[in-house]
Design a protein around this motif. Structure first.
Motif, PDB file in Angstrom:
ATOM      1  N   VAL A  90       0.859  -1.167   0.000  1.00 41.41           N
ATOM      2  CA  VAL A  90       0.000   0.000   0.000  1.00 41.41           C
ATOM      3  C   VAL A  90       0.901   1.224   0.000  1.00 41.41           C
ATOM      4  N   GLY A  91       0.384   2.319  -0.471  1.00 41.06           N
ATOM      5  CA  GLY A  91       1.144   3.560  -0.496  1.00 41.06           C
ATOM      6  C   GLY A  91       0.524   4.524  -1.477  1.00 41.06           C
ATOM      7  N   LEU A  92       1.078   5.705  -1.546  1.00 41.63           N
ATOM      8  CA  LEU A  92       0.505   6.752  -2.377  1.00 41.63           C
ATOM      9  C   LEU A  92       0.645   6.466  -3.870  1.00 41.63           C
ATOM     10  N   GLU A  93       1.460   5.483  -4.240  1.00 41.44           N
ATOM     11  CA  GLU A  93       1.455   5.047  -5.638  1.00 41.44           C
ATOM     12  C   GLU A  93       0.120   4.405  -5.989  1.00 41.44           C
ATOM     13  N   ASP A  94      -0.392   3.571  -5.085  1.00 39.03           N
ATOM     14  CA  ASP A  94      -1.593   2.794  -5.386  1.00 39.03           C
ATOM     15  C   ASP A  94      -2.889   3.530  -5.078  1.00 39.03           C
ATOM     16  N   THR A  95      -2.902   4.325  -4.022  1.00 36.59           N
ATOM     17  CA  THR A  95      -4.126   5.030  -3.649  1.00 36.59           C
ATOM     18  C   THR A  95      -3.785   6.298  -2.867  1.00 36.59           C
ATOM     19  N   LEU A  96      -4.602   7.299  -3.028  1.00 28.09           N
ATOM     20  CA  LEU A  96      -4.432   8.557  -2.300  1.00 28.09           C
ATOM     21  C   LEU A  96      -5.389   8.672  -1.125  1.00 28.09           C
ATOM     22  N   VAL A  97      -6.244   7.651  -0.958  1.00 23.28           N
ATOM     23  CA  VAL A  97      -7.278   7.764   0.067  1.00 23.28           C
ATOM     24  C   VAL A  97      -7.252   6.580   1.018  1.00 23.28           C
ATOM     25  N   LEU A  98      -7.809   6.800   2.205  1.00 19.81           N
ATOM     26  CA  LEU A  98      -7.961   5.764   3.230  1.00 19.81           C
ATOM     27  C   LEU A  98      -9.232   4.954   2.959  1.00 19.81           C
ATOM     28  N   PRO A  99      -9.433   3.845   3.671  1.00 12.74           N
ATOM     29  CA  PRO A  99     -10.624   3.027   3.415  1.00 12.74           C
ATOM     30  C   PRO A  99     -11.946   3.788   3.516  1.00 12.74           C
ATOM     31  N   ASP A 100     -11.996   4.815   4.353  1.00 14.56           N
ATOM     32  CA  ASP A 100     -13.244   5.569   4.511  1.00 14.56           C
ATOM     33  C   ASP A 100     -13.383   6.702   3.509  1.00 14.56           C
ATOM     34  N   GLY A 101     -12.415   6.800   2.570  1.00 15.90           N
ATOM     35  CA  GLY A 101     -12.505   7.805   1.525  1.00 15.90           C
ATOM     36  C   GLY A 101     -11.787   9.111   1.836  1.00 15.90           C
ATOM     37  N   ARG A 102     -11.322   9.258   3.067  1.00 14.18           N
ATOM     38  CA  ARG A 102     -10.583  10.477   3.408  1.00 14.18           C
ATOM     39  C   ARG A 102      -9.216  10.484   2.722  1.00 14.18           C
ATOM     40  N   ARG A 103      -8.761  11.670   2.354  1.00 20.97           N
ATOM     41  CA  ARG A 103      -7.453  11.802   1.723  1.00 20.97           C
ATOM     42  C   ARG A 103      -6.356  11.418   2.723  1.00 20.97           C
ATOM     43  N   ALA A 104      -5.464  10.555   2.318  1.00 10.47           N
ATOM     44  CA  ALA A 104      -4.367  10.140   3.197  1.00 10.47           C
ATOM     45  C   ALA A 104      -3.362  11.276   3.341  1.00 10.47           C
ATOM     46  N   ARG A 105      -2.861  11.439   4.543  1.00 11.40           N
ATOM     47  CA  ARG A 105      -1.879  12.488   4.804  1.00 11.40           C
ATOM     48  C   ARG A 105      -0.455  12.021   4.576  1.00 11.40           C
ATOM     49  N   SER A 106      -0.254  10.698   4.512  1.00 13.68           N
ATOM     50  CA  SER A 106       1.098  10.172   4.364  1.00 13.68           C
ATOM     51  C   SER A 106       1.059   8.696   3.998  1.00 13.68           C
ATOM     52  N   ASN A 107       2.195   8.184   3.557  1.00 13.79           N
ATOM     53  CA  ASN A 107       2.328   6.745   3.339  1.00 13.79           C
ATOM     54  C   ASN A 107       2.183   5.982   4.649  1.00 13.79           C
ATOM     55  N   ALA A 108       2.694   6.548   5.725  1.00 10.63           N
ATOM     56  CA  ALA A 108       2.597   5.882   7.033  1.00 10.63           C
ATOM     57  C   ALA A 108       1.148   5.678   7.438  1.00 10.63           C
ATOM     58  N   GLU A 109       0.304   6.654   7.164  1.00 12.49           N
ATOM     59  CA  GLU A 109      -1.110   6.528   7.517  1.00 12.49           C
ATOM     60  C   GLU A 109      -1.757   5.396   6.722  1.00 12.49           C
ATOM     61  N   LEU A 110      -1.394   5.257   5.455  1.00 12.33           N
ATOM     62  CA  LEU A 110      -1.918   4.168   4.635  1.00 12.33           C
ATOM     63  C   LEU A 110      -1.435   2.805   5.143  1.00 12.33           C
ATOM     64  N   VAL A 111      -0.177   2.725   5.523  1.00 13.08           N
ATOM     65  CA  VAL A 111       0.362   1.469   6.047  1.00 13.08           C
ATOM     66  C   VAL A 111      -0.370   1.060   7.319  1.00 13.08           C
ATOM     67  N   SER A 112      -0.569   1.998   8.218  1.00 14.24           N
ATOM     68  CA  SER A 112      -1.282   1.693   9.466  1.00 14.24           C
ATOM     69  C   SER A 112      -2.689   1.178   9.188  1.00 14.24           C
ATOM     70  N   ALA A 113      -3.378   1.807   8.225  1.00 15.02           N
ATOM     71  CA  ALA A 113      -4.728   1.367   7.892  1.00 15.02           C
ATOM     72  C   ALA A 113      -4.722  -0.020   7.270  1.00 15.02           C
ATOM     73  N   ALA A 114      -3.746  -0.303   6.423  1.00 14.53           N
ATOM     74  CA  ALA A 114      -3.666  -1.612   5.774  1.00 14.53           C
ATOM     75  C   ALA A 114      -3.370  -2.714   6.781  1.00 14.53           C
ATOM     76  N   LEU A 115      -2.517  -2.454   7.720  1.00 16.56           N
ATOM     77  CA  LEU A 115      -2.159  -3.453   8.722  1.00 16.56           C
ATOM     78  C   LEU A 115      -3.302  -3.719   9.705  1.00 16.56           C
TER      79      LEU A 115
END
Length: 245
Positions: free
Chosen positions: A213-238
């Motif tokens: 997961v990361g900003l290459e694959d998606t710019l948003v979190l599961p709830d549709g909010r814009r991700a603020r960082s790659n770290a935020e996406l990783v935390s959500a994926a895990l």
């Protein structure tokens, strides 16, 4: 979990997408601190385009490795780069670039449907660089990989679902995995992109497959909010439910 830091995105995709070596290093370190254990990055030219030039690759790898090493983890975190045809359309020039690299990544992705994939993969293997075989849905990549003599030598298969519609992505992922089959006995990393990213990540978690997961694959979190960082996406994926016992 692999983090894909930036992909072919540019400045127009938002300030959260890291582009410079320094920004990529900082973003990688944050993502690893959040739980990522592998890094995939697209080195950039000064104008922000994907580049396979030795200088761009060396600067990016040095910055990412230095930033991650500062975390003092017990195990080293592998760092890989793209060899996508969009960065260098001519296959011979792509191979030449790889042979010119002065700093080597731990692995590099090779999209098996692209012209020259076999030659690019062989050049990487000759230099001791692990190969991630990119098999995209909707292409002949799976068939070409199944017939490749290099199949048993790749590090892993990157099964990439290119359908952006959330409803179609999971079905496409199941179909792609069936196409890939035994994958020469190599590990499979399953991931999606854009609207299909989170459904495919959820499927990978349920099946116990590696993913990214990361900003290459998606710019948003599961709830549709814009991700603020790659770290935020990783935390959500895990946090996605894993396969049961």
């Amino acid at each position: 979990m692999q983090v894909c830091l930036n992909g072919a995105r540019g400045a127009g995709d938002g300030a959260a997408v890291p582009l410079s070596p320094r920004a990529l290093g900082e973003s990688a370190a944050e993502a690893v601190a959040a739980g990522a254990r592998d890094v995939h990055v697209h080195p950039k030219s000064p104008c922000g385009k994907d580049s396979l030039a030795p200088g761009a690759v060396a600067a990016t790898l040095a910055a990412v490795r230095s930033a991650v090493a500062a975390l003092s983890l017990r195990e080293a975190v592998p760092v890989g780069v793209t060899t996508g045809a969009w960065a260098e359309p001519d296959p011979a020039a792509r191979v030449a670039r790889i042979r010119e690299w002065t700093v080597l990544p731990d692995h590099a992705s090779v999209n098996w449907h692209e012209p020259g994939a076999e030659e690019v993969a062989r050049a990487l293997l000759d230099r001791g660089v692990g190969v991630e075989a990119g098999i995209w849905s909707g292409t002949d990549g799976a068939a070409r990989f199944a017939a490749s003599p290099l199949g048993p030598r790749v590090l892993r298969v990157l099964a990439e679902v290119t359908e952006h519609d959330a409803g179609a992505a999971e079905a496409a992922a199941v179909g792609l995995l069936a196409e890939i089959g035994g994958a020469w006995g190599r590990p499979v990393l399953l991931h999606g992109e854009e609207g299909g990213a989170w459904p495919v990540l959820a499927l990978a978690a349920r099946r116990g497959l590696a993913s990214r997961v990361g900003l290459e694959d998606t710019l948003v979190l599961p709830d549709g909010r814009r991700a603020r960082s790659n770290a935020e996406l990783v935390s959500a994926a895990l946090a996605l439910p894993a396969a049961g016992p």
